[in-house]
Design an enzyme around this catalytic site. Structure first.
Site, mmCIF file in Angstrom:
data_model
loop_
_atom_site.group_PDB
_atom_site.id
_atom_site.type_symbol
_atom_site.label_atom_id
_atom_site.label_comp_id
_atom_site.label_asym_id
_atom_site.label_seq_id
_atom_site.Cartn_x
_atom_site.Cartn_y
_atom_site.Cartn_z
ATOM 1 N N VAL A 132 1.409 -1.262 0.150
ATOM 2 C CA VAL A 132 0.205 -0.048 -0.101
ATOM 3 C C VAL A 132 1.376 1.044 -0.100
ATOM 4 C CG1 VAL A 132 -1.612 1.379 1.337
ATOM 5 C CG2 VAL A 132 -2.048 -0.786 0.827
ATOM 6 N N ARG A 188 -7.842 -10.372 17.615
ATOM 7 C CA ARG A 188 -8.214 -9.164 16.360
ATOM 8 C C ARG A 188 -7.544 -7.717 17.658
ATOM 9 N NH1 ARG A 188 -12.868 -4.684 15.441
ATOM 10 N NH2 ARG A 188 -12.153 -4.054 13.216
ATOM 11 N N ASP A 234 -13.824 3.446 -0.279
ATOM 12 C CA ASP A 234 -15.365 1.851 -0.764
ATOM 13 C C ASP A 234 -16.503 3.323 -1.740
ATOM 14 O OD1 ASP A 234 -14.808 0.277 2.150
ATOM 15 O OD2 ASP A 234 -14.452 2.180 1.652
#
Length: 302
Positions: free
Chosen positions: A2, A76, A139
């Protein structure tokens, strides 16, 4: 991937003047910088090089794409705690040499990592409005792209937003989606069926899962989103972007870090723009904010 793809997208778009890649693995940073720099003759005149934190002096924007990957069997929360330790080192190091920079967080989960970055930046008296995350910028682009494909319209001219968490609880704001100011169900007599809406929702909400299943990671889309946000920051463009930052004064979202449309300029998030949501969308946004608050509270930040 990224971070390096974001740098490549900046070069391809001609955004900025100098890009410095900082990584714990210096040889990797040098290799990526050299590879990207070799593309400059085919793109725009930027300098790309590897460096360390002192080389960030004078930077206007610092893109933070660092973090650790999830280990097999790791929860998580455990991953978040390890990433909190990473940001506890990165954020003060960046601000020590680039105290005036806007911090743009891209590491996932981006809403929580942006909240962490703002928490650590506050120790250097940096306002939370100067610490933003990529949020649901990608998104939103996915949503507009799919709507544009259905209606046969350039996505640049589709106005639609995804808000809330960059993740499973995100909210596609169908009620406010328009093309040429016309609601979708009135545009050219080609309304979306319920099945088509569900398919678009799935393709937006689950896009990363499908891409990761096929190629291991997502980076082209988010790299391009980073280039767009950095361009807005460097040139104080006052654009409306669904970046994430700590929200104040918005019912159901106050104190949470999530994505809403923001007026974005040279100093970061200049203003939050709440959308007039329908009841179902408002409930979904409230639920998304609650999920993010619970994750933050679990970290027990001091």
């Amino acid at each position: 991937m990224v971070g390096s793809t974001s740098a490549y997208a900046l070069v391809m778009s001609g955004v900025g003047r100098e890009i410095v890649l900082v990584d714990l693995n210096r040889s990797r940073a040098e290799a990526e910088a050299n590879d990207i720099y070799h593309a400059v003759p085919f793109a725009h005149p930027l300098t790309v090089r590897a460096g360390d934190y002192p080389d960030l002096a004078g930077a206007q924007v610092a893109v933070i794409a660092g973090g650790v990957a999830q280990k097999p069997g790791e929860t998580r929360l455990q991953l978040l705690q390890r990433n909190a330790d990473v940001f506890r080192q990165i954020v003060p190091s960046v601000l020590r040499y680039a105290p005036e920079a806007v911090l743009l967080v891209v590491s996932n989960p981006v809403d929580i990592m942006t909240h962490l970055a703002a928490h650590f930046a506050a120790e250097s008296r940096v306002p939370h409005t100067r610490v933003i995350g990529s949020g649901t910028t990608l998104d939103t682009a996915r949503f507009r792209t799919l709507l544009g494909r259905h209606f046969g319209v350039d996505p640049h001219h589709v106005h639609a937003y995804v808000i809330g968490e960059h993740g499973d609880s995100e909210v596609l704001v169908w009620s406010q989606a328009t093309i040429a100011g016309v609601p979708l169900d009135q545009f050219r007599g080609n309304p979306l069926t319920k099945t088509e809406r569900l398919q678009i929702d799935e393709q937006v909400r689950r896009a990363a899962y499908h891409i990761i299943a096929g190629k291991g990671a997502t980076y082209y889309g988010i790299g391009s989103a980073v280039a767009r946000i950095v361009d807005v920051l460097l040139h104080d463009q006052r654009a409306i972007l669904t970046i994430c930052c700590r929200i104040t004064g918005v019912p159901d979202c106050d104190g949470a870090t999530l994505a809403l449309p923001h007026l974005v300029g040279g100093e970061g998030a200049l203003a939050t723009i709440p959308l007039p949501l329908d009841a179902a969308e408002q409930d979904a946004l409230k639920r998304s904010a609650g999920i993010l608050r619970e994750a933050i509270q679990s970290l027990k930040l001091k």
